[in-house]
Design a protein around this motif. Structure first.
Motif, PDB file in Angstrom:
ATOM      1  N   ALA A  65      24.049  14.346  18.599  1.00  0.00           N
ATOM      2  CA  ALA A  65      24.073  13.789  17.586  1.00  0.00           C
ATOM      3  C   ALA A  65      24.638  15.254  16.422  1.00  0.00           C
ATOM      4  O   ALA A  65      24.203  16.112  16.946  1.00  0.00           O
ATOM      5  N   PRO A  66      25.032  15.248  15.357  1.00  0.00           N
ATOM      6  CA  PRO A  66      25.932  16.021  14.627  1.00  0.00           C
ATOM      7  C   PRO A  66      25.077  16.773  14.089  1.00  0.00           C
ATOM      8  O   PRO A  66      24.434  15.923  13.136  1.00  0.00           O
ATOM      9  N   PRO A  67      25.502  18.111  14.185  1.00  0.00           N
ATOM     10  CA  PRO A  67      24.487  18.589  13.483  1.00  0.00           C
ATOM     11  C   PRO A  67      24.121  19.316  11.958  1.00  0.00           C
ATOM     12  O   PRO A  67      25.443  18.194  11.501  1.00  0.00           O
ATOM     13  N   ASP A  68      22.913  18.831  10.716  1.00  0.00           N
ATOM     14  CA  ASP A  68      22.992  19.083   9.558  1.00  0.00           C
ATOM     15  C   ASP A  68      23.380  19.989   9.391  1.00  0.00           C
ATOM     16  O   ASP A  68      23.177  21.457  10.695  1.00  0.00           O
ATOM     17  N   GLU A  69      22.454  20.643   7.773  1.00  0.00           N
ATOM     18  CA  GLU A  69      23.022  21.472   7.354  1.00  0.00           C
ATOM     19  C   GLU A  69      21.066  22.240   7.705  1.00  0.00           C
ATOM     20  O   GLU A  69      21.706  24.174   7.749  1.00  0.00           O
ATOM     21  N   ALA A  70      20.204  22.011   7.497  1.00  0.00           N
ATOM     22  CA  ALA A  70      19.354  22.617   8.374  1.00  0.00           C
ATOM     23  C   ALA A  70      19.589  23.161   9.820  1.00  0.00           C
ATOM     24  O   ALA A  70      18.873  24.443  10.011  1.00  0.00           O
ATOM     25  N   TYR A  71      20.212  22.467  10.555  1.00  0.00           N
ATOM     26  CA  TYR A  71      20.296  23.016  11.920  1.00  0.00           C
ATOM     27  C   TYR A  71      20.706  24.714  11.716  1.00  0.00           C
ATOM     28  O   TYR A  71      20.604  25.526  12.267  1.00  0.00           O
ATOM     29  N   PHE A  72      22.020  24.391  11.229  1.00  0.00           N
ATOM     30  CA  PHE A  72      22.586  25.782  11.066  1.00  0.00           C
ATOM     31  C   PHE A  72      21.814  27.117   9.983  1.00  0.00           C
ATOM     32  O   PHE A  72      22.509  27.671  10.537  1.00  0.00           O
ATOM     33  N   ARG A  73      21.379  26.452   9.318  1.00  0.00           N
ATOM     34  CA  ARG A  73      20.422  27.245   8.073  1.00  0.00           C
ATOM     35  C   ARG A  73      19.614  27.909   9.235  1.00  0.00           C
ATOM     36  O   ARG A  73      18.969  29.422   9.166  1.00  0.00           O
ATOM     37  N   ALA A  74      18.950  27.378  10.250  1.00  0.00           N
ATOM     38  CA  ALA A  74      17.597  28.001  10.979  1.00  0.00           C
ATOM     39  C   ALA A  74      18.454  28.684  12.232  1.00  0.00           C
ATOM     40  O   ALA A  74      17.776  29.763  12.597  1.00  0.00           O
ATOM     41  N   LEU A  75      19.954  27.910  12.487  1.00  0.00           N
ATOM     42  CA  LEU A  75      20.472  29.179  13.129  1.00  0.00           C
ATOM     43  C   LEU A  75      20.858  30.454  12.830  1.00  0.00           C
ATOM     44  O   LEU A  75      20.687  31.604  13.544  1.00  0.00           O
ATOM     45  N   ALA A  76      20.954  30.476  11.748  1.00  0.00           N
ATOM     46  CA  ALA A  76      21.903  31.361  10.266  1.00  0.00           C
ATOM     47  C   ALA A  76      20.994  32.509  10.745  1.00  0.00           C
ATOM     48  O   ALA A  76      20.618  33.309  10.903  1.00  0.00           O
ATOM     49  N   ARG A  77      19.402  31.720  10.428  1.00  0.00           N
ATOM     50  CA  ARG A  77      18.350  33.030  10.336  1.00  0.00           C
ATOM     51  C   ARG A  77      17.587  33.797  11.861  1.00  0.00           C
ATOM     52  O   ARG A  77      16.724  34.895  11.752  1.00  0.00           O
ATOM     53  N   THR A  78      18.507  33.937  12.673  1.00  0.00           N
ATOM     54  CA  THR A  78      18.527  34.428  13.839  1.00  0.00           C
ATOM     55  C   THR A  78      19.198  35.187  13.974  1.00  0.00           C
ATOM     56  O   THR A  78      18.525  36.137  14.559  1.00  0.00           O
ATOM     57  N   GLY A  79      19.900  35.332  13.022  1.00  0.00           N
ATOM     58  CA  GLY A  79      20.690  36.520  12.613  1.00  0.00           C
ATOM     59  C   GLY A  79      22.298  36.342  13.791  1.00  0.00           C
ATOM     60  O   GLY A  79      23.211  37.160  13.711  1.00  0.00           O
TER      61      GLY A  79
END
Length: 380
Positions: free
Chosen positions: A27-41
């Motif tokens: 499924a195409p990722p949404d902004e919440a997905y990418f923000r969660a990834l960004a929070r990992t560093g």
């Protein structure tokens, strides 16, 4: 909507070491997905769109049997996802699993599609596809590189064993020079098509035989374009890191597992991992390619494997020691839990699939030790 801006000199993004993750979701990722990834560093994400449902048989391409034009609704969907990644502050490397004449095996009835490597007409179609896609994406602020094809394997049907001796790999590569199975020739052609419409955006190229460092080391020369990132994947020893190992009564352990390698046998440990990965960097050095143009674009192991943390550490240490970039596989894959390092060891695959089927994947516990390991390395 993130505003579209004029293309910058994105090769400078890769001048400093970048660490990120892979997004291979259905499924195409949404902004919440990418923000969660960004929070990992993470600073970048390697994103495939090929699993998404599209207008035709093959997302964006339409039909890999004959490429004609980008599918407009698919392109709009991809742009929306790129907007979401940009809003989260991530750079994106887009990578297809399928090109014309090379449909991804999991979408091709389990059969390896060899047409791109045997029929020159498909190389022309692949060039047109990438020129069209580069024209469409060249000004998007999220784009950091175009990764031309995930894990190409022109060797697969052409008489070269995956674990052949290095001399055999080099001889095979030399024999293919200028032909349809010459991956460097294909890449040069596709890059030329891209540069006709986009002279700026970096290009990332996976090495042959499923992105093996050994295949890259057999290339006689670097590509002609100066804005190229050379990528390899790291799952060796695959017999130990992959899903089948988890079905063994006594799973293979690391370090210590011995596998077929380079025409012989190799006992895998920290030094062996570093030597295997080092082949990519050694080749780059001989070609005058800087270490920051080399990328471990995928690496990983099954999250429930007892030795996964040790293995991940040895891989990251090896890449970091040589000055390359990396991206772990994978972040929150939506239909498979095998390499979702956020999930704790106590969460069984059965519970993952049950929650996913119930539409409750957002309620999964995400406090796994392996992701904490990756976070420390990304934030360091």
């Amino acid at each position: 909507m993130v505003p579209r801006v004029a293309a910058a000199d994105l090769i400078t993004f890769w001048d400093s070491r970048q660490k990120g993750g892979n997004s291979f979701n259905e499924a195409p990722p949404d902004e919440a997905y990418f923000r969660a990834l960004a929070r990992t560093g993470a600073t970048w994400v390697r994103l495939t769109f090929s699993k998404w449902k599209g207008e035709g048989r093959d997302f964006l391409i339409g039909n890999a049997d004959r490429y004609e034009a980008l599918q407009p609704k698919d392109l709009a969907k991809l742009r929306k996802v790129l907007d979401a990644a940009a809003a989260a502050g991530l750079k994106v490397v887009v990578v297809p699993l399928t090109l014309p004449g090379a449909r991804w095996v999991q979408q091709n009835g389990g059969k390896f599609d060899d047409r791109l490597w045997s029929d020159p007409a498909f190389a022309d179609q692949a060039g047109r596809f990438w020129a069209d896609l580069a024209r469409a994406l060249r000004d998007h602020p999220a784009i950091a590189a175009y990764n031309l094809l995930n894990e190409p394997a022109p060797e697969r049907k052409a008489g070269l064993a995956e674990n052949a001796a290095m001399g055999d790999v080099e001889a095979w590569q030399a024999k293919q020079a200028g032909g349809t199975r010459d991956l460097t020739e294909l890449y040069d052609r596709i890059i030329a098509a891209i540069r006709a419409v986009d002279p700026v955006t970096p290009v990332m190229v996976d090495s042959g035989y499923y992105a093996s460092p050994r295949a890259l080391a057999a290339w006689p020369k670097r590509l002609s374009d100066e804005r190229v990132l050379y990528a390899f994947h790291m799952y060796e020893p695959y017999a130990a890191t992959s899903a089948p190992n988890m079905k063994r009564t006594d799973p293979l352990r690391y370090p210590g597992v011995t596998t077929d390698y380079a025409g012989g046998r190799l006992a895998w440990n920290r030094a062996a991992v570093a030597a295997h990965i080092g082949m990519a960097f050694d080749w780059a050095k001989t070609q005058g390619v800087a270490p920051n143009r080399v990328v471990a674009a995928e690496f990983g192991c099954m999250r429930l494997w007892a030795d996964c943390g040790t293995y991940l550490t040895d891989v990251m240490d090896a890449v970091d020691a040589r000055g390359g970039h990396w991206a772990f596989y994978a972040f929150r894959e939506d239909v498979w839990d095998g390499m979702d390092y956020e999930l704790p060891v106590g969460l069984t695959p059965g519970r993952f699939y049950w929650r996913a089927e119930q539409g409750r994947a957002d309620k999964l516990p995400r406090n796994g030790d392996l992701m904490e390991l990756l976070k420390r390395r990304m934030q360091h």
